[in-house]
Design a protein around this motif. Sequence first.
Motif, PDB file in Angstrom:
ATOM      1  N   LEU A   7      49.832   8.592  48.394  1.00 18.98           N
ATOM      2  CA  LEU A   7      49.630  10.040  48.581  1.00 18.98           C
ATOM      3  C   LEU A   7      50.105  10.797  47.341  1.00 18.98           C
ATOM      4  O   LEU A   7      49.449  11.752  46.905  1.00 18.98           O
ATOM      5  N   THR A   8      51.218  10.358  46.769  1.00 22.43           N
ATOM      6  CA  THR A   8      51.719  10.982  45.540  1.00 22.43           C
ATOM      7  C   THR A   8      50.750  10.749  44.390  1.00 22.43           C
ATOM      8  O   THR A   8      50.470  11.659  43.598  1.00 22.43           O
ATOM      9  N   TYR A   9      50.210   9.547  44.308  1.00 27.09           N
ATOM     10  CA  TYR A   9      49.225   9.215  43.270  1.00 27.09           C
ATOM     11  C   TYR A   9      47.996  10.125  43.375  1.00 27.09           C
ATOM     12  O   TYR A   9      47.518  10.663  42.368  1.00 27.09           O
ATOM     13  N   LEU A  10      47.499  10.324  44.598  1.00 29.14           N
ATOM     14  CA  LEU A  10      46.348  11.213  44.792  1.00 29.14           C
ATOM     15  C   LEU A  10      46.699  12.649  44.416  1.00 29.14           C
ATOM     16  O   LEU A  10      45.878  13.361  43.827  1.00 29.14           O
ATOM     17  N   ALA A  11      47.910  13.084  44.755  1.00 22.65           N
ATOM     18  CA  ALA A  11      48.339  14.441  44.394  1.00 22.65           C
ATOM     19  C   ALA A  11      48.413  14.595  42.874  1.00 22.65           C
ATOM     20  O   ALA A  11      48.007  15.633  42.329  1.00 22.65           O
ATOM     21  N   GLU A  12      48.906  13.579  42.186  1.00 29.92           N
ATOM     22  CA  GLU A  12      48.956  13.625  40.720  1.00 29.92           C
ATOM     23  C   GLU A  12      47.550  13.785  40.147  1.00 29.92           C
ATOM     24  O   GLU A  12      47.323  14.599  39.244  1.00 29.92           O
ATOM     25  N   ILE A  56      37.831  13.499  42.788  1.00 31.37           N
ATOM     26  CA  ILE A  56      38.116  12.999  44.132  1.00 31.37           C
ATOM     27  C   ILE A  56      36.912  13.204  45.048  1.00 31.37           C
ATOM     28  O   ILE A  56      36.642  12.385  45.925  1.00 31.37           O
ATOM     29  N   THR A  87      53.412   4.918  41.206  1.00 28.23           N
ATOM     30  CA  THR A  87      52.222   5.649  40.761  1.00 28.23           C
ATOM     31  C   THR A  87      51.916   5.349  39.295  1.00 28.23           C
ATOM     32  O   THR A  87      50.747   5.266  38.920  1.00 28.23           O
ATOM     33  N   LEU A 117      40.104  17.581  41.400  1.00 36.00           N
ATOM     34  CA  LEU A 117      39.498  17.591  42.727  1.00 36.00           C
ATOM     35  C   LEU A 117      38.029  17.190  42.688  1.00 36.00           C
ATOM     36  O   LEU A 117      37.537  16.544  43.609  1.00 36.00           O
ATOM     37  N   ALA A 153      44.871  14.943  41.723  1.00 36.47           N
ATOM     38  CA  ALA A 153      44.312  16.241  42.126  1.00 36.47           C
ATOM     39  C   ALA A 153      44.840  17.367  41.248  1.00 36.47           C
ATOM     40  O   ALA A 153      44.137  18.338  40.984  1.00 36.47           O
ATOM     41  N   MET A 154      46.079  17.230  40.765  1.00 34.87           N
ATOM     42  CA  MET A 154      46.676  18.256  39.897  1.00 34.87           C
ATOM     43  C   MET A 154      46.183  18.163  38.457  1.00 34.87           C
ATOM     44  O   MET A 154      46.537  18.982  37.622  1.00 34.87           O
ATOM     45  N   THR A 184      53.596   6.484  48.315  1.00 35.11           N
ATOM     46  CA  THR A 184      53.325   6.321  46.883  1.00 35.11           C
ATOM     47  C   THR A 184      51.869   6.662  46.572  1.00 35.11           C
ATOM     48  O   THR A 184      51.577   7.348  45.592  1.00 35.11           O
TER      49      THR A 184
END
Length: 192
Positions: A68-73, A91, A26, A88, A75-76, A66
């Motif tokens: 999905l984790t990047y998108l979560a980072e 996104i 990421t 968000l 989004a946070m 990896t």
Amino acid sequence: MTYDTPLLRGRDLAMWQQGALILAGTALIALAAQIAVPMWPVPMTLQGAAIIAVGLSMGSRMGALTLLTYLAEGAMGLPVFANGGAGLAYIAGPTGGFLVGFVLMAWIAGLGARAGVLGMTAAALAAAYALYVPGLAWPLAVASVFGVESGWAASSAASLWSGWMQPFLIGDAVKAVLAALLVSGTLRALKR
């Protein structure tokens, strides 16, 4: 978990090692996203090459995880997207389909992880062009279904082709081939 990808062949990785690889992936993608040529609506970055390299070197499952984790980072609120974008709302913006499509891109590239240079190149090119499916579906139809009202939402297919796809096709092909050559060359060097 046992991985049979070229960079990790025959190794059992502990959970912390898997997490470290994902975070390193990421970080690479986030750094590559900041190297951009401004274009509208999507900046041309090295992000796609980094995503393909992650998929080719980690395999389809770890590559997708990896991303999905990047998108979560992002989004946070971490500024991991192009031009330091995050959140968000980012996104849900015009690049939302491409961002979600990154997961598919890494997964497809990862399918070529055990192939030779030609197989890696084919997987990299397929991944680069598969990204356009969710990337263009978002402004063409999905944004309208979810009630997003903006100048870019519900664009015509012709405007999406001329502004969102055509200008990037050659650059995406070059980045995909370079990523495949870089990963396959690294693998050859590591085998020696």
